[in-house]
Design an enzyme around this catalytic site. Structure first.
Site, PDB file in Angstrom:
ATOM      1  N   ARG A   7     -15.977  27.602  -8.488  1.00 23.35           N
ATOM      2  CA  ARG A   7     -15.507  26.845  -9.645  1.00 23.35           C
ATOM      3  C   ARG A   7     -13.988  26.957  -9.798  1.00 23.35           C
ATOM      4  O   ARG A   7     -13.396  27.968  -9.459  1.00 23.35           O
ATOM      5  CB  ARG A   7     -16.181  27.349 -10.926  1.00 23.35           C
ATOM      6  CG  ARG A   7     -17.652  27.054 -11.045  1.00 23.35           C
ATOM      7  CD  ARG A   7     -18.201  27.555 -12.365  1.00 23.35           C
ATOM      8  NE  ARG A   7     -17.885  28.968 -12.585  1.00 23.35           N
ATOM      9  CZ  ARG A   7     -16.904  29.418 -13.352  1.00 23.35           C
ATOM     10  NH1 ARG A   7     -16.116  28.561 -13.991  1.00 23.35           N
ATOM     11  NH2 ARG A   7     -16.685  30.708 -13.486  1.00 23.35           N
ATOM     12  N   ARG A  41     -23.634  29.085  -0.567  1.00 25.61           N
ATOM     13  CA  ARG A  41     -24.704  28.870  -1.542  1.00 25.61           C
ATOM     14  C   ARG A  41     -25.824  28.020  -0.960  1.00 25.61           C
ATOM     15  O   ARG A  41     -25.608  27.185  -0.078  1.00 25.61           O
ATOM     16  CB  ARG A  41     -24.155  28.151  -2.768  1.00 25.61           C
ATOM     17  CG  ARG A  41     -23.164  28.957  -3.585  1.00 25.61           C
ATOM     18  CD  ARG A  41     -23.846  29.690  -4.694  1.00 25.61           C
ATOM     19  NE  ARG A  41     -22.929  30.483  -5.502  1.00 25.61           N
ATOM     20  CZ  ARG A  41     -23.311  31.077  -6.624  1.00 25.61           C
ATOM     21  NH1 ARG A  41     -24.556  30.967  -7.058  1.00 25.61           N
ATOM     22  NH2 ARG A  41     -22.448  31.802  -7.310  1.00 25.61           N
ATOM     23  N   HIS A  58     -27.087  32.735 -20.125  1.00 26.35           N
ATOM     24  CA  HIS A  58     -26.793  32.801 -18.690  1.00 26.35           C
ATOM     25  C   HIS A  58     -27.587  33.984 -18.158  1.00 26.35           C
ATOM     26  O   HIS A  58     -27.136  35.124 -18.198  1.00 26.35           O
ATOM     27  CB  HIS A  58     -25.291  33.000 -18.478  1.00 26.35           C
ATOM     28  CG  HIS A  58     -24.874  32.935 -17.047  1.00 26.35           C
ATOM     29  ND1 HIS A  58     -23.834  33.663 -16.531  1.00 26.35           N
ATOM     30  CD2 HIS A  58     -25.365  32.219 -16.005  1.00 26.35           C
ATOM     31  CE1 HIS A  58     -23.703  33.409 -15.247  1.00 26.35           C
ATOM     32  NE2 HIS A  58     -24.630  32.541 -14.905  1.00 26.35           N
ATOM     33  N   LYS A  83     -22.715  23.538 -13.943  1.00 24.47           N
ATOM     34  CA  LYS A  83     -22.157  24.314 -15.043  1.00 24.47           C
ATOM     35  C   LYS A  83     -21.671  23.414 -16.183  1.00 24.47           C
ATOM     36  O   LYS A  83     -21.581  23.858 -17.333  1.00 24.47           O
ATOM     37  CB  LYS A  83     -21.023  25.201 -14.540  1.00 24.47           C
ATOM     38  CG  LYS A  83     -21.503  26.355 -13.659  1.00 24.47           C
ATOM     39  CD  LYS A  83     -22.552  27.218 -14.364  1.00 24.47           C
ATOM     40  CE  LYS A  83     -22.934  28.420 -13.517  1.00 24.47           C
ATOM     41  NZ  LYS A  83     -24.069  29.180 -14.133  1.00 24.47           N
ATOM     42  N   LYS A  92     -29.142  40.420 -10.665  1.00 19.14           N
ATOM     43  CA  LYS A  92     -29.901  39.518 -11.554  1.00 19.14           C
ATOM     44  C   LYS A  92     -30.951  38.712 -10.798  1.00 19.14           C
ATOM     45  O   LYS A  92     -32.123  38.661 -11.182  1.00 19.14           O
ATOM     46  CB  LYS A  92     -28.918  38.585 -12.271  1.00 19.14           C
ATOM     47  CG  LYS A  92     -29.568  37.529 -13.160  1.00 19.14           C
ATOM     48  CD  LYS A  92     -28.534  36.902 -14.097  1.00 19.14           C
ATOM     49  CE  LYS A  92     -27.425  36.180 -13.347  1.00 19.14           C
ATOM     50  NZ  LYS A  92     -27.781  34.836 -12.924  1.00 19.14           N
ATOM     51  N   THR A  93     -30.538  38.074  -9.705  1.00 15.92           N
ATOM     52  CA  THR A  93     -31.466  37.255  -8.931  1.00 15.92           C
ATOM     53  C   THR A  93     -32.485  38.124  -8.198  1.00 15.92           C
ATOM     54  O   THR A  93     -33.690  37.850  -8.209  1.00 15.92           O
ATOM     55  CB  THR A  93     -30.702  36.370  -7.927  1.00 15.92           C
ATOM     56  OG1 THR A  93     -29.822  35.499  -8.648  1.00 15.92           O
ATOM     57  CG2 THR A  93     -31.662  35.533  -7.102  1.00 15.92           C
ATOM     58  N   ASP A 119     -31.100  31.306 -13.547  1.00 18.21           N
ATOM     59  CA  ASP A 119     -29.697  31.259 -13.968  1.00 18.21           C
ATOM     60  C   ASP A 119     -29.441  30.848 -15.411  1.00 18.21           C
ATOM     61  O   ASP A 119     -28.602  31.435 -16.062  1.00 18.21           O
ATOM     62  CB  ASP A 119     -28.924  30.323 -13.037  1.00 18.21           C
ATOM     63  CG  ASP A 119     -27.422  30.531 -13.116  1.00 18.21           C
ATOM     64  OD1 ASP A 119     -26.986  31.688 -13.238  1.00 18.21           O
ATOM     65  OD2 ASP A 119     -26.683  29.546 -13.071  1.00 18.21           O
ATOM     66  N   SER A 121     -22.285  38.427 -11.539  1.00 20.18           N
ATOM     67  CA  SER A 121     -22.473  38.409 -10.097  1.00 20.18           C
ATOM     68  C   SER A 121     -22.388  39.820  -9.524  1.00 20.18           C
ATOM     69  O   SER A 121     -21.509  40.608  -9.880  1.00 20.18           O
ATOM     70  CB  SER A 121     -21.393  37.536  -9.449  1.00 20.18           C
ATOM     71  OG  SER A 121     -21.539  37.505  -8.051  1.00 20.18           O
TER      72      SER A 121
END
Length: 535
Positions: free
Chosen positions: A58, A322, A219, A200, A241-242, A256, A237
């Site tokens: 981003r 990604r 988030h 986003k 989390k994932t 997400d 990040s």
């Protein structure tokens, strides 16, 4: 026009064009067009592999929100939310419209942001690249065929990587721009091919709208246990989390972005957008399997143009490579894309200073404090010149996407935790026995211990443990948990040099206090009193 167009045309939206228009195409035709237009290559196993050019993430500094009578007091203006005048946005929009009129081909997707019907927003996304159309169709919630014919968008997003902004004319910083007009319900993305900007942008819309309806936008990732217990995982990040939410024994709601309404935790999206650099079948088999499937888009993954083999370990194009794929590519994904209101909230942090316990139980006030803090730490050695851990505070675990003042989201969270009797846990996936600094003694928290503690929190057994009060942060820390080395539960005991631990802990407490000063006037006394205490 080709595909399934809406009766509400681009001209009706204010963007007349003679371009050939592809409306609401599915996966196969979009992949075919992307390959035909030389936008990407098909890998040996069927994924579409594309490059995003110089922007591999981003462009946070190039995002601007129109500052007008409606947004003046609604937006948390500052370094994160920078302003653009209505006149500057009008010039930008006129130039985008002119650019659209000159295109020979455009792609249009009519989609929903949000899986719970009463809280969703209708979004039209116009792109010049076929793979961008495929990306956003994959990431958002897809309407039924019958809903497309009369689809009238609430918001319109236009994504033109070929557009070059003029800072003098448009009030932006560079030739790259993300212009957001909440009152005019338009978002314009130019000068970047990074597809995540579109995703986003929808998140920012929902973060702007939903709090006014009492819905908590988050988030986070979320999953459901076998007994119907929803867990929400916040984390920046690198905190896990994932990985930790992708539990084969639990049903995945999403990875997400979610909303927490009176009746559900619902996914904002219909797909996942996972980091794939150095992804392995052994560590994350479900996510790795998506890289081998038709319908997945791989961004900035190195591919052999002859054999079409991909190399997920090669970071020469980007460290932030990604993969985007439909959520149903994950075998245990929720068919409804939502679940019950949560019983547990997990706030993940990778504390590279080695100070925080592996798990702690928080009061509602402490939960708001740590939610507003959004702490993790960057590891020494990840960037040139970084030899010691560096604290990172991202309020609400997603500051770049939160247009309103953080206290609005924090108070919503505190109220919902208290109302629902939710257990909140701070889980440190970072370091133990020392920090991650050069010459430090620390090592990464054992994943086996993290999973055992997390499982105990989620199955309710940890509630019955004996707890002590942490001397630095004041939260409750279990003294003993079956299957976990008791020593690891008290981080000070894992350090060979206790004085060094005390000094590091005092320094981290100071960082928290300094960061939270910006919020003190916006929270009540109970939240202020839940802060860590300086020695």
């Amino acid at each position: 026009m080709s595909g399934t167009p809406s009766s509400f045309t681009l001209a009706d939206s204010g963007y007349p064009t003679q371009a050939r228009q592809f409306w609401n195409l599915g996966t196969a035709p979009l992949v075919e067009l992307a390959v035909e237009r030389h936008e990407g290559l098909l890998s040996k196993h069927g994924a579409l592999v594309v490059e995003t050019g110089k922007h591999t993430g981003r462009s946070a500094k190039d995002k601007f929100i129109v500052r007008d009578a409606k947004t003046e007091d609604a937006i948390w203006w500052g370094n994160t939310n920078k302003s653009m005048t209505p006149e500057q946005f009008a010039a930008l929009k006129a130039d985008f419209a002119a650019a659209l009129a000159e295109k020979d081909t455009l792609f249009v997707q009519d989609l929903f942001g949000g899986s719970q019907e009463q809280h969703r927003v209708k979004v039209r996304v116009i792109t010049e690249k076929a793979w961008h159309s495929l990306f956003i169709r994959t990431l958002l919630v897809r309407p039924e065929l019958a809903e497309l014919a009369a689809f009238v968008p609430d918001y319109t997003i236009i994504d033109l990587p070929s557009f070059k902004a003029d800072p003098a004319r448009h009030g932006c910083r560079t030739e790259t721009v993300v212009g957001v007009d909440f009152e005019g319900k338009t978002i314009l993305i130019g000068g970047t091919a990074y597809a995540g900007e579109m995703k986003k942008s929808v998140f920012s819309i929902l973060n702007y709208l939903l709090p006014m309806s009492g819905v908590m936008p988050m988030h986070c990732s979320a999953n459901i246990g076998p007994n119907g217990d929803t867990a929400v995982f916040f984390g920046l990040s690198g905190t896990g989390k994932t990985t930790l939410s992708a539990d084969a024994s639990r049903t995945l709601i999403g990875d997400d972005e979610h909303g927490w309404s009176d009746t559900a935790v619902f996914n904002f999206e219909g797909g996942c957008y996972a980091k794939v650099i150095r992804l392995s079948a052994e560590a994350e088999p479900e996510i790795f399997a998506t890289t081998q499937r038709f319908g997945t888009v791989l961004e900035n993954v190195v591919i052999d143009p002859v054999t079409r083999e991909i190399d997920l370990d090669d970071n020469r194009l980007a460290e932030n490579s990604r993969g985007s794929y439909p959520i149903d590519f994950i075998p245990n994904a929720s068919a409804e894309n939502l679940g019950p209101v949560p019983k547990n909230i997990i706030m993940l942090t990778a504390d590279a200073f080695g100070v925080l316990p592996p798990i702690s139980k928080l009061t509602p006030e402490q939960a708001m404090y740590h939610f507003l803090s959004g702490y993790t730490a960057r590891v020494a050695g990840t960037e040139i010149g970084v030899t010691e851990p560096e604290a990172t505070f991202s309020t609400c675990f997603g500051a770049p996407f939160m247009p309103r003042h953080p206290s609005i989201y924090g108070n919503l969270l505190k109220e919902r935790i208290a109302k629902g009797g939710v257990d909140v846990w701070l889980v440190n996936t970072g370091w133990t026995g020392g920090g991650a600094g050069t010459g430090d003694t620390g090592s990464r928290m054992p994943i086996k211990a993290t999973r055992a503690l997390l499982n105990a929190a989620l199955d309710g057994s940890l509630r019955n443990a004996e707890f002590r009060t942490d001397e630095n942060f004041g939260f409750q820390v279990p003294v003993a948990v079956p299957g976990v080395d008791a020593k690891i539960l008290n981080p000070r005991e894992t350090w060979p040099d206790k004085a060094a631990y005390d000094a590091r802990a005092a320094a981290l407490v100071g960082m928290f206090i300094e960061n939270f000063a910006q919020f003190e006037a916006h929270v009540d006394a109970a939240v202020r009193e839940s802060a860590p205490k300086a020695a």
